[in-house]
Each structure stands twice: as C-alpha cells, then as structure tokens.
Design an enzyme around this catalytic site. Structure first.
Site, PDB file in Angstrom:
ATOM      1  N   ARG A 199       0.842  -1.200   0.000  1.00 17.33           N
ATOM      2  CA  ARG A 199       0.000   0.000   0.000  1.00 17.33           C
ATOM      3  C   ARG A 199       0.877   1.250   0.000  1.00 17.33           C
ATOM      4  O   ARG A 199       0.574   2.243  -0.674  1.00 17.33           O
ATOM      5  CB  ARG A 199      -0.935  -0.012   1.202  1.00 17.33           C
ATOM      6  CG  ARG A 199      -2.058  -1.032   1.093  1.00 17.33           C
ATOM      7  CD  ARG A 199      -2.713  -1.333   2.418  1.00 17.33           C
ATOM      8  NE  ARG A 199      -3.266  -0.137   3.049  1.00 17.33           N
ATOM      9  CZ  ARG A 199      -3.724  -0.107   4.301  1.00 17.33           C
ATOM     10  NH1 ARG A 199      -3.682  -1.201   5.052  1.00 17.33           N
ATOM     11  NH2 ARG A 199      -4.226   1.016   4.797  1.00 17.33           N
ATOM     12  N   CYS A 275      -0.415   5.959   9.321  1.00 19.08           N
ATOM     13  CA  CYS A 275      -0.843   4.656   8.793  1.00 19.08           C
ATOM     14  C   CYS A 275      -2.007   4.912   7.849  1.00 19.08           C
ATOM     15  O   CYS A 275      -1.998   5.885   7.106  1.00 19.08           O
ATOM     16  CB  CYS A 275      -1.209   3.706   9.930  1.00 19.08           C
ATOM     17  SG  CYS A 275      -2.532   4.296  11.019  1.00 19.08           S
TER      18      CYS A 275
END
Length: 317
Positions: A199, A275
């Site tokens: 990601r 995150c």
C-alpha cells in the site's frame, strides 16, 4: 521484555504489562480499570462490541474508539477526542486521574496502542497496554468471562485535561515537512508509515473504497507488523505481541538507516507515525516509546486524510 507495575497514585505506569502482572494486580484487589479497546478494519465481518459481549477479561468494560472521538470534516473515524469527550468517557467508566487503566484488544496488539496514545496524550500517564491482549490472557489459562457484561461502575469525577499539542500533526504540517529531504535537512521530521509495504508503494489497494494508495513524499515504510511477533493460540488461531526492544531497534534501523534511527532515539529528530487511519500508527509510536525516543508525534488523519485532501486539491486546480 521487562514488565513492572507501580501502585503509586501519581506514578507513571509501565507502557506495557503482561497478563501475569495484570492477574496479580486483580488478585491483590489493587485499583485498576480494564478496558477492551478492540477495533476491526471496516471490511471485517467481525464486530468489536459483539466479540466483547461473548468473551472478555473479568471486570472489563468496552471502549469504542470510534465513539470517543472528535467529529471530522472529512468524516474520518477515531480521531483524537476533545478534552470534554475524554472526561465523559473516563467518568462513565469510573476512572479517576489516579486510576491505573489497562487497555487490551482481541488481536493481541493492534488497537490498544492507539488507545494508550489517547490516554497518554491527554495526560493520563497511569495507563498501560496488555501485551498479547485477550488471546495471551486466555493462553495463560486465566479466567475469561462469557456472561452478559455488567453495567459500568458508578460515575467518577475527572478534571478537564489539556492535549499535548506536540504529539499531533496536521495536514498542513505534513505537507510542509514533505518538502524537506530527511537525508539533507536537519529540520525534517522523519515520517514513518505503518501500512503494509504494498500500500505504501502504491501497488496494493487501500481497504477503503475509492482511496488511492501511495505515500507521503519523503516518508519511510515501517509496517507495524515488523514491531510485532505472531504467536499461535488455541485451535490454530494467531495473535501478536511486541518484539523485544533490541529487535524493534533492528527493524527501525532497516527502515530509516542506523544513523537516522540513532537521531530518533537521541531526540535529535522528531519521528511522526502515520498509517491508514491513525490506528496502527499507535503500534509504531509505542514501539519507539519502548526504545526511549523522546520526540514522537502522530499524524491523526494519516493516509486517508492526506490522500483525500490531495485529491480535492487536484480537482480544484
């Protein structure tokens, strides 16, 4: 990893305690409030409160991190609460400023560090996470309560706290910092991204529909799982615990280089954790706390907020 406990009303509790130590605290009837802070990803079929109703540590109450949170203009969840919201939650659970609060989750270590970040940033330093959470507590054969949950204790009085403004970063601060090269600028804060590498690199999709993957310029990939060790539980289930500090340091060295890691540990550079939504950034934050890093912050909006704002900016251009 060495664990400890202090019952002094004003003492700062250990960042992490073991199930054995929590069991001893409860056995000795020492004042402690235990909160289940389990949180699941939006695409998970499991529901945290339903799991809490089925199985929990005896005496535990459920803290919903999405409910004890500030409203956000982008609709983001579990943002840092206001002082008033935090007080309301503490009073609901019978927590006083001197109460030792122990936070755990059903993953082992996943969402409890985020809850600890909240408590510590709002001045409640007599707070800890339970390493290994409910799974390790269960693995140690300590009692698990499967009866209907009891009502919260009588309400308490809690003084309005002030958020430590040094521990939260805004989008504007992140954009300004992204223009600084951490290899050449001593002013640059070192941004550590806790998402999986795919990601971060933009190769794997985000779990939130319509959100692009990728990363903040000049940030470093440091998956939160690298600070954790996976253990096998009953019936083949798995859970996580924190690695030893020496192993955490090796992972930090691998991510940013030994020289930059040393700057973080010595407080010569601020590390900012991020995150997907501000949840697992807490794992990296806590891991760095265990290494004694003095200058730490968290980008509360994290990649979800950053990517949404970047897309909005491009559409307006």
């Amino acid at each position: 990893m060495t664990f400890g406990y202090s019952s002094s009303a004003r003492a700062e509790a250990p960042l992490i305690i073991s199930p054995s130590h929590l069991h001893q605290i409860v056995k000795e009837n020492q004042t402690v409030t235990i909160l289940d802070t389990t949180w699941f990803m939006p695409d998970s079929p499991r529901k945290a409160y339903q799991e809490f109703q089925k199985r929990r540590i005896p005496g535990a109450q459920f803290l919903d991190l999405d409910e004890v949170a500030s409203a956000h203009e982008l609709g983001l969840k579990h943002m840092m609460p206001s002082g008033v919201q935090f007080v309301e939650a503490c009073e609901k659970f019978g927590i006083q400023p001197s109460t030792h609060v122990v936070l755990y989750d059903d993953h082992g270590v996943f969402s409890s560090p985020r809850a600890l970040f909240m408590f510590r940033s709002l001045g409640h330093r007599n707070s800890s996470i339970l390493n290994g959470g409910l799974p390790l507590w269960d693995a140690k054969s300590f009692e698990v309560d499967a009866n209907p949950p009891s009502l919260p204790p009588s309400k308490s009085r809690y003084s309005l706290p002030e958020l430590d403004q040094n521990v939260i970063r805004s989008y504007e601060q992140m954009v300004a910092n992204s223009e600084l090269n951490p290899s050449t600028s001593v002013e640059a804060e070192l941004v550590l991204d806790a998402r999986p590498t795919g990601r971060f690199a933009g190769k794997d999709p985000e779990p939130r529909p319509g959100l692009s993957s990728g990363h903040i310029p000049n940030s470093f990939s440091l998956p939160f799982s690298s600070f954790l060790e996976t253990k096998e539980g009953p019936q083949g289930s798995t859970y996580t615990v924190f690695r030893e500090p020496s192993e955490i340091r090796k992972e930090l060295d691998n991510a940013v280089g030994a020289a930059q890691a040393e700057r973080i540990i010595k407080g010569e550079a601020t590390a900012v954790t991020t995150c997907g939504s501000g949840m697992t950034a807490g794992v990296i934050w806590l891991g760095l706390q265990l290494l004694g890093a003095p200058k730490l912050s968290l980008y509360d909006e994290s990649w979800t907020g950053y990517a949404m704002r970047q897309t909005s900016t491009r559409e307006k251009a």
